[in-house]
Design a protein around this motif. Structure first.
Motif, mmCIF file in Angstrom:
data_model
loop_
_atom_site.group_PDB
_atom_site.id
_atom_site.type_symbol
_atom_site.label_atom_id
_atom_site.label_comp_id
_atom_site.label_asym_id
_atom_site.label_seq_id
_atom_site.Cartn_x
_atom_site.Cartn_y
_atom_site.Cartn_z
ATOM 1 N N LEU A 602 -2.489 -52.190 66.281
ATOM 2 C CA LEU A 602 -3.251 -50.947 66.107
ATOM 3 C C LEU A 602 -4.261 -51.049 64.974
ATOM 4 C CD1 LEU A 602 -0.446 -48.259 66.580
ATOM 5 C CD2 LEU A 602 -2.375 -48.708 68.114
ATOM 6 N N HIS A 603 -3.962 -51.878 63.968
ATOM 7 C CA HIS A 603 -4.820 -51.966 62.776
ATOM 8 C C HIS A 603 -5.412 -53.358 62.605
ATOM 9 C CE1 HIS A 603 -2.078 -48.553 61.961
ATOM 10 N NE2 HIS A 603 -3.107 -48.036 61.328
ATOM 11 N N VAL A 604 -5.560 -54.080 63.716
ATOM 12 C CA VAL A 604 -5.995 -55.467 63.615
ATOM 13 C C VAL A 604 -7.393 -55.587 63.014
ATOM 14 C CG1 VAL A 604 -7.034 -55.628 65.918
ATOM 15 C CG2 VAL A 604 -5.974 -57.654 64.870
ATOM 16 N N SER A 605 -8.209 -54.555 63.141
ATOM 17 C CA SER A 605 -9.565 -54.604 62.575
ATOM 18 C C SER A 605 -9.600 -54.164 61.117
ATOM 19 C CB SER A 605 -10.515 -53.732 63.396
ATOM 20 O OG SER A 605 -10.066 -52.392 63.428
ATOM 21 N N ASP A 606 -8.467 -53.684 60.606
ATOM 22 C CA ASP A 606 -8.366 -53.307 59.193
ATOM 23 C C ASP A 606 -7.795 -54.508 58.433
ATOM 24 O OD1 ASP A 606 -7.349 -52.451 56.665
ATOM 25 O OD2 ASP A 606 -7.318 -50.388 57.376
ATOM 26 N N PRO A 607 -8.596 -55.174 57.623
ATOM 27 C CA PRO A 607 -8.116 -56.416 56.998
ATOM 28 C C PRO A 607 -6.927 -56.213 56.074
ATOM 29 C CG PRO A 607 -10.213 -55.722 56.035
ATOM 30 C CD PRO A 607 -9.969 -54.850 57.224
ATOM 31 N N PHE A 608 -6.820 -55.048 55.460
ATOM 32 C CA PHE A 608 -5.739 -54.829 54.503
ATOM 33 C C PHE A 608 -4.407 -54.582 55.211
ATOM 34 C CE2 PHE A 608 -9.672 -53.438 52.397
ATOM 35 C CZ PHE A 608 -9.668 -54.315 51.327
ATOM 36 N N ILE A 609 -4.388 -53.659 56.158
ATOM 37 C CA ILE A 609 -3.136 -53.339 56.840
ATOM 38 C C ILE A 609 -2.683 -54.506 57.710
ATOM 39 C CG2 ILE A 609 -2.059 -51.812 58.530
ATOM 40 C CD1 ILE A 609 -3.764 -49.553 57.464
ATOM 41 N N ILE A 611 -3.191 -57.681 57.307
ATOM 42 C CA ILE A 611 -2.642 -58.744 56.456
ATOM 43 C C ILE A 611 -1.240 -58.372 55.978
ATOM 44 C CG2 ILE A 611 -2.886 -59.865 54.202
ATOM 45 C CD1 ILE A 611 -5.919 -59.881 54.704
ATOM 46 N N ASP A 612 -1.049 -57.097 55.605
ATOM 47 C CA ASP A 612 0.285 -56.650 55.189
ATOM 48 C C ASP A 612 1.290 -56.803 56.333
ATOM 49 O OD1 ASP A 612 -0.511 -55.982 52.629
ATOM 50 O OD2 ASP A 612 -1.044 -53.931 53.174
ATOM 51 N N ALA A 613 0.859 -56.445 57.548
ATOM 52 C CA ALA A 613 1.755 -56.579 58.703
ATOM 53 C C ALA A 613 2.082 -58.046 58.959
ATOM 54 C CB ALA A 613 1.105 -55.948 59.930
ATOM 55 N N LEU A 614 1.092 -58.917 58.817
ATOM 56 C CA LEU A 614 1.341 -60.355 58.977
ATOM 57 C C LEU A 614 2.337 -60.852 57.933
ATOM 58 C CD1 LEU A 614 -2.087 -62.048 59.812
ATOM 59 C CD2 LEU A 614 -0.092 -61.815 61.272
ATOM 60 N N ASP A 615 2.249 -60.335 56.727
ATOM 61 C CA ASP A 615 3.189 -60.751 55.679
ATOM 62 C C ASP A 615 4.621 -60.377 56.055
ATOM 63 O OD1 ASP A 615 1.182 -61.836 54.137
ATOM 64 O OD2 ASP A 615 0.936 -60.068 52.861
ATOM 65 N N VAL A 616 4.794 -59.198 56.650
ATOM 66 C CA VAL A 616 6.138 -58.800 57.090
ATOM 67 C C VAL A 616 6.614 -59.728 58.205
ATOM 68 C CG1 VAL A 616 7.551 -56.952 58.061
ATOM 69 C CG2 VAL A 616 5.719 -56.393 56.456
ATOM 70 N N LEU A 617 5.731 -60.004 59.152
ATOM 71 C CA LEU A 617 6.098 -60.908 60.244
ATOM 72 C C LEU A 617 6.425 -62.302 59.728
ATOM 73 C CD1 LEU A 617 3.437 -59.797 62.880
ATOM 74 C CD2 LEU A 617 5.904 -59.384 62.984
ATOM 75 N N GLU A 618 5.704 -62.741 58.713
ATOM 76 C CA GLU A 618 6.003 -64.049 58.127
ATOM 77 C C GLU A 618 7.376 -64.042 57.455
ATOM 78 O OE1 GLU A 618 3.927 -67.503 55.357
ATOM 79 O OE2 GLU A 618 3.047 -65.513 55.436
ATOM 80 N N ALA A 619 7.723 -62.924 56.801
ATOM 81 C CA ALA A 619 9.047 -62.825 56.193
ATOM 82 C C ALA A 619 10.133 -62.876 57.268
ATOM 83 C CB ALA A 619 9.151 -61.528 55.385
ATOM 84 N N ILE A 620 9.885 -62.215 58.415
ATOM 85 C CA ILE A 620 10.841 -62.274 59.529
ATOM 86 C C ILE A 620 10.944 -63.708 60.040
ATOM 87 C CG2 ILE A 620 11.274 -61.505 61.899
ATOM 88 C CD1 ILE A 620 9.836 -58.870 61.139
ATOM 89 N N LYS A 621 9.802 -64.363 60.204
ATOM 90 C CA LYS A 621 9.789 -65.740 60.700
ATOM 91 C C LYS A 621 10.593 -66.665 59.791
ATOM 92 C CE LYS A 621 6.920 -68.719 59.428
ATOM 93 N NZ LYS A 621 5.769 -69.521 59.002
ATOM 94 N N ASP A 622 10.499 -66.437 58.463
ATOM 95 C CA ASP A 622 11.184 -67.299 57.502
ATOM 96 C C ASP A 622 12.685 -66.999 57.398
ATOM 97 O OD1 ASP A 622 8.770 -68.503 56.975
ATOM 98 O OD2 ASP A 622 8.353 -67.324 55.175
#
Length: 1027
Positions: A602-609, A611-622
């Motif tokens: 939903l917020h893929v065009s918002d660089p801030f949100i 990136i934050d969502a990707l950080d959460v997904l990266e934490a899940i991945k790890d």
């Protein structure tokens, strides 16, 4: 003047009035008519006559004056930017100048301002050469005490003119102008505060320009100010000595302007101002202390008018807060100066004590933040312009300037404020929490500094005990009654967790987890999120799974309610929760991953949100066991997007590539293969076919991660290794196309580095073509970062050619480069010019050591290459934009070997400076720099040596440690350096060994090259040679 209106003037008046018509068609017709009339001779003088005619309506006159200013900008001077023909004739210019001057004493302030702006526009072009009598006329008006309107008009005009003065005009105008301005400012019985404030604004403009000039003309500017400083310091004292008045914006404004002037005096002429400063200090303190009472009644309690959002007729803010912020800015200047901070003596604690009171939440903030949690988060995160922020900046400067004394001052003042607020609580005050919250906010704002400074020996007040006592006392405070205090306690616990008892931390940690899921005011949840996002990563104690599961549930629920402003905080907290609850992550992954992926989409065009969502997904991945279910969830969604990129919403393709790159980071080989099978072909097509630079950049990064993770195995996954390799080379070819916009090629350096590191045997046969393509891409490159990344490739190729570096040099000689004898000449010219701009520990290690390898060859071709040496300093004074156009920077030329040695010496020098730490530097232009011998002695003594002894090996270790700690490498550097053994190089050791071997191997050459080094560079080299 004759005020008769002829037919043409009447038409002009009607046209001006029609530009304000409510009818769009009439308005457009009038504007078009005026634009056409502006091309006819006499239009400017006609506007001047209307503006000067005091019998006409104010609106028409003001419009004429504003339009005249625009007319002057377009038609006055042919060689100016924005000029449009025809140019105004000299005869008409003279008429306009005369009419404008006669109108400066107009009694109507708005007309006066508009006329003043028109005069300033003309003066920008004509004064002093074509309008020599302007200054004398304005001086005459200023000195006419019988005509206040004339004084006002002349001051407004001068204020506009002085804001645009250069270094030639300021010295000429100050001796004439300042005595007249002083007479106005000191004549309190004749002139009102707004008029005197305007006079001070001119003083500020002139002294600001003198400050800029003082860097080049120190002696001249000091001589100019010497006879003026004392009288002005006396006047500033007079303005500041009386108590600040309530609901009096004129009083606040004149004090604010006096403080601005004082700042210029103190910053630019400290030696002159120092002797008079004590005369100002007592009045300054009176203003500071008395303003607190006014601020508390007006802003904090909301009982009096603080004039928020109000501006005077000139557009200057007149609010109480803008004055208080200026007061803090001046105090910041004083505290930050070695000369002036001593003036506070033992009063630093009082300074902190009063500053904390200014940092209380205002009534307006309480109301706004209670109604809108987004505003609360935004104001807190962005350090919005406010007294709270100004106070925190002052406290930071107190710690920096006063050291341990500053820490004691803050702790003691904080304890006093906390004790007083506790007493207010006992006495039944309804606002006792405000000072308590402000004190915790003040301590938190300097938390890093307080935690870094070691307090020697026992102290009456220790940070940990002070905080524990406060937090323990306030634990029972009602969350609903005092939400902002609770929010501040949460964030304070997080900031000071290293000095607070574990029991207190645990209490607030679990309280924060509960608060997230409770029906409590929004600020409390904000504070709880802040606490958890900082405490969870640091906690080593396992949090019971029921608590973690409840937290996940509460945060995901909160995420559905979050706005764009608060979503960042919730996602940050979720990331911390995932990393803290690794064991629970696997069971919650099926629930949380789809939610976060939905937020990301939903917020893929918002660089801030995003990136934050990707950080959460990266934490899940790890998290243990989560990477495979997450990847299996992502690939079916991302694959179709990448296969049909033209049909996707803006940002979705680039975002999907970012998501894949994150999944590939440190992924197991089967995950890399799964991503390859679904996405390799479409990602390659995106690079080869897309015109979207963002998509190309992210696709390049994705392919680099695939190559890094897949290594040689990647070539076998398609069943046709040759085809896969051709695809990878086609990508490189497209990205290195010199016709491609530099932005699209931005990450090609990283991509090619992965190819030569992981597919080195396949790339070996293409090295010549690769080098030729790199040179062509560099020569057409418009982005410095891209150029640096390409230089890194050359550096890595130098290392790969070792120990036969001469062969790589010979290869470069055989490859042509436009405008240069060969590619070696071009590459070394750019490399030595760009080396100082290269960033990142890995990049600096590789490029620096490669330069050392090149120099070690002593290749004969190097002697034929001259590169950019030192900047030739101009003696023509300050470099303005116009001067820069006429005479751009000039550089010496120096032989390539000497330049390389200088670059290597600069790296040594930088590492040594990091060991010593940045010395406190006074911004005072007048501070005398230490002599070379003194600097050398300081350098040696700081490293634990004397000038007669050898530095210890421990010093060399310190050099290496300082370099590695100083470079904060992010993910990109991780990918670049993960598989590269060069990243293990100890740069300080490497350079030390290089200089030893190079000097011993060919001492005459070494001594010859050292002659081109600066004194500082020679000392840096000599220091490591003495190890």
């Amino acid at each position: 003047m004759a005020n008769l209106i002829d037919q043409d003037q009447q038409w002009l008046i009607n046209s001006l009035n029609a530009t304000l018509d409510t009818n769009q068609q009439a308005r457009s017709f009038a504007e078009a008519s005026l634009n056409q009339a502006a091309l006819q001779p006499g239009f400017g003088s006609a506007l001047s006559k209307i503006a000067a005619n005091r019998e006409l309506p104010l609106g028409s006159r003001q419009l004429a004056a504003v339009l005249l200013k625009q007319f002057v900008k377009k038609h006055w001077q042919e060689d100016e930017d924005g000029f449009e023909p025809p140019v105004v004739s000299n005869e008409e210019k003279a008429i306009i100048r005369g009419l404008l001057l006669l109108s400066l004493d107009d009694p109507h302030r708005k007309i006066c301002t508009a006329i003043g702006m028109a005069v300033a526009s003309v003066a920008h072009h004509d004064w002093p050469d074509e309008w020599p009598d302007l200054l004398s006329f304005l001086m005459k008006l200023i000195n006419d005490q019988s005509n206040t309107n004339a004084v006002n008009g002349a001051l407004k005009c001068l204020a506009l003119i002085c804001a645009d003065l250069d270094d030639k005009l300021v010295p000429r105008i100050i001796p004439v102008l300042f005595p007249c301005l002083h007479a106005i400012v000191s004549s309190t019985q004749i002139y009102d505060k707004p008029l005197r404030t305007k006079a001070l604004s001119i003083v500020y403009s002139c002294t600001s320009m003198l400050g800029v000039m003082s860097g080049v003309y120190k002696t001249e500017t000091s001589a100019l100010m010497l006879p003026l400083v004392k009288s002005w310091m006396v006047e500033f004292s007079s303005i500041l000595k009386n108590p600040v008045q309530s609901e009096d914006p004129d009083d606040w404004s004149i004090r604010m302007e006096a403080l601005k002037c004082l700042s210029q005096f103190v910053q630019n002429f400290p030696s002159l101002a120092e002797s008079q400063f004590m005369e100002v200090l007592v009045p300054l303190w009176q203003t500071f202390v008395s303003s607190l009472g006014v601020y508390e009644r007006s802003s904090i309690e909301g009982l009096e008018d603080a004039y928020e959002g109000r501006y005077d007729s000139d557009g200057s803010e007149t609010s109480l807060e803008s004055f208080i912020i200026q007061l803090f800015e001046f105090l910041l200047t004083i505290v930050g100066s070695k000369k002036f901070v001593k003036a506070f003596g033992n009063s630093v604690q009082d300074l902190v004590y009063y500053s904390i009171a200014f940092m209380q939440m205002t009534e307006q903030q309480v109301h706004a933040w209670s109604m809108d949690a987004n505003q609360y988060v935004s104001d807190e995160d962005e350090n919005t312009y406010s007294c709270r922020v100004s106070g925190s900046l002052l406290l930071e400067e107190i710690v920096i300037s006063c050291g341990i004394d500053g820490v004691y001052a803050i702790l003691n003042a904080a304890k006093k404020r906390l004790d007083e607020s506790q007493q207010e609580r006992v006495n039944g005050s309804a606002v006792w929490w405000r000072m308590r919250e402000a004190t915790l906010f003040a301590l938190s704002s300097v938390s890093e500094q307080l935690l870094e400074v070691e307090v020697p020996g026992p102290s009456e007040v220790t940070l940990g005990n002070l905080l524990e006592q406060t937090l323990t006392e306030d634990m029972a405070a009602g969350v609903h009654e005092f939400p902002f205090l609770y929010a501040r306690m949460f964030s304070s616990v997080a900031k000071f967790s290293s000095v607070i008892n574990h029991g207190v931390i645990d209490h607030f940690l679990y309280a924060a987890i509960q608060a997230i899921g409770m029906d409590v005011p929004a600020p409390v949840k904000v504070g709880a999120c802040r606490a958890l996002s900082q405490l969870l990563p640091d906690t080593n104690r396992g949090i019971p799974q029921p608590h973690i599961m409840a937290l996940f549930s509460s945060l995901t629920e909160l995420l559905t309610q979050a706005s764009d402003e608060t979503m960042h905080l919730v996602l940050e907290t979720l990331q911390a929760a995932v990393r803290a609850g690794h064991e629970a992550a696997l069971s919650i992954e099926p629930v949380i991953s789809p939610i976060i992926l939905n937020v990301w989409a939903l917020h893929v065009s918002d660089p801030f949100i995003s990136i934050d969502a990707l950080d959460v997904l990266e934490a899940i991945k790890d998290a243990p066991g989560c990477v495979h279910p997450l990847v299996s969830r992502v690939l079916p969604y991302v694959g179709p997007i990448l296969n049909k990129p033209q049909q996707q919403a803006d940002g979705l393709v680039a975002g999907s590539l970012d998501l894949l790159t994150m999944l590939l980071k440190n992924a197991p080989i089967d995950v890399v293969k799964a991503v390859y099978e679904v996405c390799f072909d479409p990602v390659v097509r995106i690079v080869l076919q897309s015109d979207d630079h963002g998509e190309m950049q992210n696709a390049t990064q994705c392919l680099a991660a695939l190559v890094s993770g897949g290594n040689q195995q990647l070539l076998t996954w398609s069943g046709d290794s040759g085809f896969t390799m051709r695809c990878l080379l086609d990508v490189a070819s497209r990205l290195l196309d010199p016709e491609l916009d530099s932005s699209g090629s931005l990450f090609v350096g990283n991509y090619i580095l992965q190819l030569i590191l992981h597919l080195s045997s396949q790339m070996a046969q293409h090295i010549r073509d690769l080098v030729a393509a790199l040179v062509r891409r560099m020569q057409s490159c418009q982005i410095a970062g891209l150029r640096s990344s390409l230089l890194l490739i050359f550096a890595r190729l130098v290392h790969m050619s070792s120990p036969h570096v001469e062969q790589f040099i010979n290869l470069l000689i055989t490859i042509p480069a436009d405008g240069y004898p060969n590619s070696l000449h071009y590459v070394m010219s750019e490399w030595t010019k760009q080396q100082g701009e290269i960033q990142g520990a890995y990049q600096i290690k590789v490029t620096t050591t490669a330069l050392a390898l090149l120099l070690s060859t002593r290749h004969v071709e190097f002697g034929t290459i001259n590169v950019q040496g030192h900047l030739i300093k101009s003696s023509a004074g300050i470099t303005t934009r116009s001067k820069a156009k006429v005479s751009p920077d000039q550089w010496t030329l120096m032989p390539l070997p000497a330049k390389i040695l200088a670059v290597l010496a600069d790296v040594l020098l930088e590492i040594q400076e990091q060991v010593l730490g940045d010395d406190d530097q006074d911004s005072d232009w007048e501070e005398v720099e230490a002599g070379d011998a003194e600097i050398e002695q300081e350098l040696l003594s700081s490293s634990g040596t004397t000038s007669y002894s050898r530095p210890s090996n421990g010093y060399l270790d310190a050099l290496a440690k300082a370099f590695n700690e100083d470079e904060d490498d992010g993910y990109d550097d991780d990918l670049l350096s993960a598989a590269d053994p060069l990243n293990e190089i100890n740069l300080a050791n490497y350079l030390t060994n290089f200089f030893r071997e190079f000097s011993q191997g060919d001492r005459p050459l070494f001594d010859h090259l050292c002659q081109s080094l600066t004194q500082a560079q020679k000392k840096a080299v000599q220091m490591v040679l003495s190890l």
